[in-house]
Design an enzyme around this catalytic site. Structure first.
Site, short mmCIF file in Angstrom:
data_model
loop_
_atom_site.label_atom_id
_atom_site.label_comp_id
_atom_site.label_asym_id
_atom_site.label_seq_id
_atom_site.Cartn_x
_atom_site.Cartn_y
_atom_site.Cartn_z
N HIS A 171 75.32 66.12 90.16
CA HIS A 171 76.45 65.17 90.21
C HIS A 171 76.12 63.89 90.99
CE1 HIS A 171 79.13 67.85 88.20
NE2 HIS A 171 79.10 68.79 89.12
N ASP A 207 74.71 73.22 82.91
CA ASP A 207 75.75 73.55 83.88
C ASP A 207 77.12 73.38 83.22
OD1 ASP A 207 76.08 73.70 87.16
OD2 ASP A 207 77.73 72.59 86.20
N HIS A 209 79.60 71.94 84.23
CA HIS A 209 80.21 70.64 84.52
C HIS A 209 79.29 69.51 84.05
CE1 HIS A 209 81.84 73.58 87.41
NE2 HIS A 209 82.97 73.08 86.95
N ASP A 292 77.36 78.46 85.80
CA ASP A 292 78.81 78.57 86.04
C ASP A 292 79.63 78.55 84.75
OD1 ASP A 292 78.01 75.94 85.83
OD2 ASP A 292 78.97 75.26 87.67
N TYR A 331 78.46 80.54 90.76
CA TYR A 331 79.05 80.86 92.06
C TYR A 331 79.46 82.31 92.25
CZ TYR A 331 78.80 75.90 92.15
OH TYR A 331 78.29 74.63 92.10
ZN LIG Z 1 78.85 73.26 87.74
#
Ligand SMILES: [Zn+2]
Length: 353
Positions: A171, A207, A209, A292, A331
């Site tokens: 990110h 990922d 995200h 995730d 996570y």
């Molecule tokens: Zn993520």
């Protein structure tokens, strides 16, 4: 046959252990925990993968991707914070931002770097979630070394290498950190492959995200493709402001997915990323590997199974390019190791096809 992909490791990840971030003004427990990396390493070592220690690298590769101001801020932020009154009054032990130079505030003017440390944080960090603790810089810098060591192995001829990076990085933009990330390990590895002789590199982000960091860093670059499959930010998921399909162009592809998409839809997204790499004529891959998207991960509503990650690995392996895997999110401590293992086992199976 066990896993043969080298797993690049550093004990220094344990130094990053902030206990809290701040979300909508409320301190919340951290979930990007040292136990994550330990669980992944254990699962991969169990599968027979050789563990290689990360080697120190100079700052050049870091500064090829990040603004020197961001790097210097992160390097000294915690010590400067301790030397200020902030840990005692108002009583915040870690570095957390509170004011951010949004376009609405600046109204077109160039932002200054603020004098007050409490405000300066907002010049480099775009959220309140991503606290800097006592060992954050050392851990984040060591994670870069892990990613670069994996890239070294691939540049030396290994078909693939996996960097067990923590804290994650995807990110982080050229000038700003956030999203539990501090330095963009995978983007740094991609630039390093370019500088090491790979003419065209693809960053394929799995990922859950959006890989907004690499998108921003390489936005105007034709030599580095950035492509990401992730939960649709329009449904209320991080990074909220970016990751939409309309941001796609010649060398950037976003594949946002509906919550609850599951294996088939997600794997079609992975195929779209690989198709983009084929069209780009990429010569090497960097895969920011968050797991995730896995079913049960509270950080995303994608419902990808272990078989789905294995199938994604198989597709990446069958693609046949030198590949650097860089750990990002994931996570659930019980499943993060098995999901990474399944992906890498799938990859090695796919290489043989
Ligand atoms: Zn993520």
């Amino acid at each position: 046959m066990g896993l043969s992909i080298p797993v690049v490791w550093t004990d220094s990840h344990r130094l990053h252990d902030p206990k809290t971030g701040v979300w909508i003004g409320v301190p919340i427990p951290a979930d990007e925990l040292p136990e994550r990396a330990e669980a992944i390493r254990a699962a991969l070592a169990d599968a027979g993968a050789p563990v290689v220690l990360a080697k120190d690298h100079p700052d050049d590769a870091l500064l090829a991707v990040h603004d020197p101001g961001l790097v210097e801020f992160l390097r000294g932020a915690w010590e400067a914070w301790q030397a200020s009154e902030l840990p005692r009054d108002p009583g915040q032990p870690d570095v957390v931002g509170y004011i951010f130079p949004t376009p609405g505030l600046l109204a077109g003017l160039e932002p200054r770097v603020p004098q007050a440390l409490s405000a300066r944080t907002g010049a480099y960090c775009y959220d309140t979630l991503t606290a800097v603790g006592s060992g954050t810089w050392a851990a984040a810098r060591a994670a870069v070394d892990a990613a670069l060591t994996a890239a070294d192995l691939v540049l030396a001829g290994a078909p693939a290498a996996y960097a067990c990076c923590r804290p994650p990085g995807h990110h982080v933009t050229r000038e700003a950190f956030g999203g539990s990330c501090y330095l963009n390990n995978s983007a740094i590895a991609a630039q390093y492959l370019r500088d090491g002789g790979c003419t065209r590199v693809a960053v394929l982000d799995l990922d859950a995200h959006h890989g907004n960091g690499a998108q921003a860093i390489f936005w105007e670059r034709a030599d580095v493709l950035t492509a990401s499959v992730h939960v649709d930010p329009a449904h209320g998921w991080f990074p909220h402001f970016l990751g939409f399909a309309e941001e796609s162009g010649e060398t950037n592809l976003n594949v946002p997915l509906e919550p609850g998409s599951g294996d088939d839809v997600w794997l079609a997204g992975v195929d779209a990323l690989l198709e983009a790499a084929r069209a780009h004529r990429s010569e090497a891959l960097v895969v920011p590997l968050g797991v995730d998207a896995g079913a049960g991960d509270p950080n995303s509503p994608l419902q990808v199974t272990e078989a789905g990650f294995r199938a994604a690995g198989r597709r990446l392996g069958a693609f046949g390019l030198p590949t650097v895997f860089v750990q990002e999110g994931g996570y659930v401590l019980d499943t993060v190791g098995p999901l990474v293992r399944a992906t890498l086992e799938g990859f090695e199976g796919g290489r043989k096809e």
